[in-house]
Design a protein around this motif. Structure first.
Motif, mmCIF file in Angstrom:
data_model
loop_
_atom_site.group_PDB
_atom_site.id
_atom_site.type_symbol
_atom_site.label_atom_id
_atom_site.label_comp_id
_atom_site.label_asym_id
_atom_site.label_seq_id
_atom_site.Cartn_x
_atom_site.Cartn_y
_atom_site.Cartn_z
ATOM 1 N N UNK A 187 32.732 29.230 44.808
ATOM 2 C CA UNK A 187 31.889 30.240 44.739
ATOM 3 C C UNK A 187 32.233 31.517 45.834
ATOM 4 N N UNK A 188 32.549 31.090 46.970
ATOM 5 C CA UNK A 188 32.516 31.999 48.100
ATOM 6 C C UNK A 188 33.566 33.281 47.761
ATOM 7 N N UNK A 189 34.817 32.940 47.009
ATOM 8 C CA UNK A 189 35.815 33.789 47.220
ATOM 9 C C UNK A 189 36.256 33.958 45.647
ATOM 10 N N UNK A 190 35.249 33.621 44.679
ATOM 11 C CA UNK A 190 35.618 33.628 43.179
ATOM 12 C C UNK A 190 34.636 34.626 42.516
ATOM 13 N N UNK A 191 34.871 34.727 41.243
ATOM 14 C CA UNK A 191 33.972 35.421 40.513
ATOM 15 C C UNK A 191 33.221 34.417 39.753
ATOM 16 N N UNK A 192 32.003 34.346 40.296
ATOM 17 C CA UNK A 192 31.212 33.028 39.672
ATOM 18 C C UNK A 192 29.597 33.396 40.143
#
Length: 221
Positions: free
Chosen positions: A28-33
Motif C-alpha cells: 500500500x505505502x508506495x503503490x497505486x492501491x
C-alpha cells in the motif's frame, strides 16, 4: 432476494496497523492501491449508528476509528512489482458464477462500499453490526449490482478527494485572517463558522452530522 457473504471471506487476511507491518505496508505505502477499512463490533460507541467503514490510499492506523481496531483490506497485492487482485479464490468463483460475469476488483469494491454506506442496510442489520463484522448481501439482479457498484465507486473517489461533487456546498465567505478560533455549526444559517467573520455555507445539517468511526468528519477536517 440476496445472497449474504462475510466481508472477511471476500479478501485475503486483514491486518491491523498498530505498528509497521511489512505484509500490508509493502502493498500500500508506495503503490497505486486502495484500502477498504472496516471495523468490528459497532456497539463500542453505542450512541452512534454503525459507521465503521472508510477507504484510504495509504496504510491505515490502528486508531483510524475513535473506538480503535480497523481492519484494512487492500484492493491489490504486489509481489516483485506484479499486481494481483486481493480477492479469495472462493469469493471470486462465487461472484463469477452468481452473475455469470467477471467483475473487476474496482467494481466489486464499489458495490461493497455502496452497500456498507446504505442507510437501509445499516438499519436492517443494526443488531448484527453491533457484534461482528459486516456481511455483504449480493443482489440476484445484475442491474442492481451494476448501479450500486457505480455509486460506490464514485463515493470511493469522493472520499479519497479525487472527485469533487458539483453541489455548490461549503463556499467560503467573509474577510479575516483565516485563523480557526473555534469550529461552530449553525443549523439556522446552515454554516460552519471558524471565527467571528468567516464561515463555510451552504452546509446542510445532514452533511454536518456525517460521522465515520465516531468522528464528525467536517469538524475534524
Amino acid at each position: 432476494s440476496y445472497r449474504p457473504y462475510d466481508s472477511r471471506s471476500c479478501f485475503f487476511g486483514p491486518e491491523f496497523m498498530d505498528y509497521p507491518r511489512r505484509e500490508l505496508v509493502d502493498h500500500v505505502a508506495f503503490s497505486n492501491n486502495i484500502c477498504l477499512g472496516v471495523g468490528r463490533s459497532g456497539n463500542a460507541i453505542p450512541e452512534r449508528p454503525w459507521e465503521l467503514v472508510a477507504v484510504a490510499s495509504k496504510p491505515l492506523d490502528a486508531n483510524f476509528y475513535a473506538r480503535g481496531g480497523v481492519n484494512a483490506f487492500p484492493m491489490f497485492l504486489y509481489d516483485d512489482n506484479l499486481q494481483s487482485e486481493n480477492l479469495s479464490s472462493d469469493f471470486r468463483t462465487f461472484v463469477d458464477a452468481f452473475y455469470s460475469h467477471h467483475y473487476g476488483p474496482e467494481e466489486i469494491l464499489g458495490y461493497i462500499y455502496a452497500v456498507l454506506h446504505s442507510p437501509a442496510y445499516r438499519v436492517r442489520y443494526a443488531e448484527f453490526l453491533r457484534i461482528d463484522f459486516p456481511r455483504i448481501p449480493f443482489s440476484e439482479k445484475r442491474d442492481h449490482f451494476d448501479s450500486l457498484s457505480k455509486l460506490g465507486w464514485d463515493l470511493v473517489h469522493v472520499h479519497l478527494l479525487k472527485k469533487k461533487p458539483r453541489l455548490k456546498l461549503g463556499r467560503y465567505h467573509g474577510r479575516g485572517n483565516d485563523e480557526i478560533e473555534a469550529v461552530r455549526y449553525s443549523p439556522q444559517e446552515q454554516a460552519i463558522h471558524i471565527n467571528k467573520t468567516q464561515y463555510f455555507a451552504l452546509v446542510p445539517e445532514d452533511v454536518w452530522n456525517t460521522h465515520i468511526g465516531g468522528y464528525c468528519v467536517l469538524e475534524n477536517y
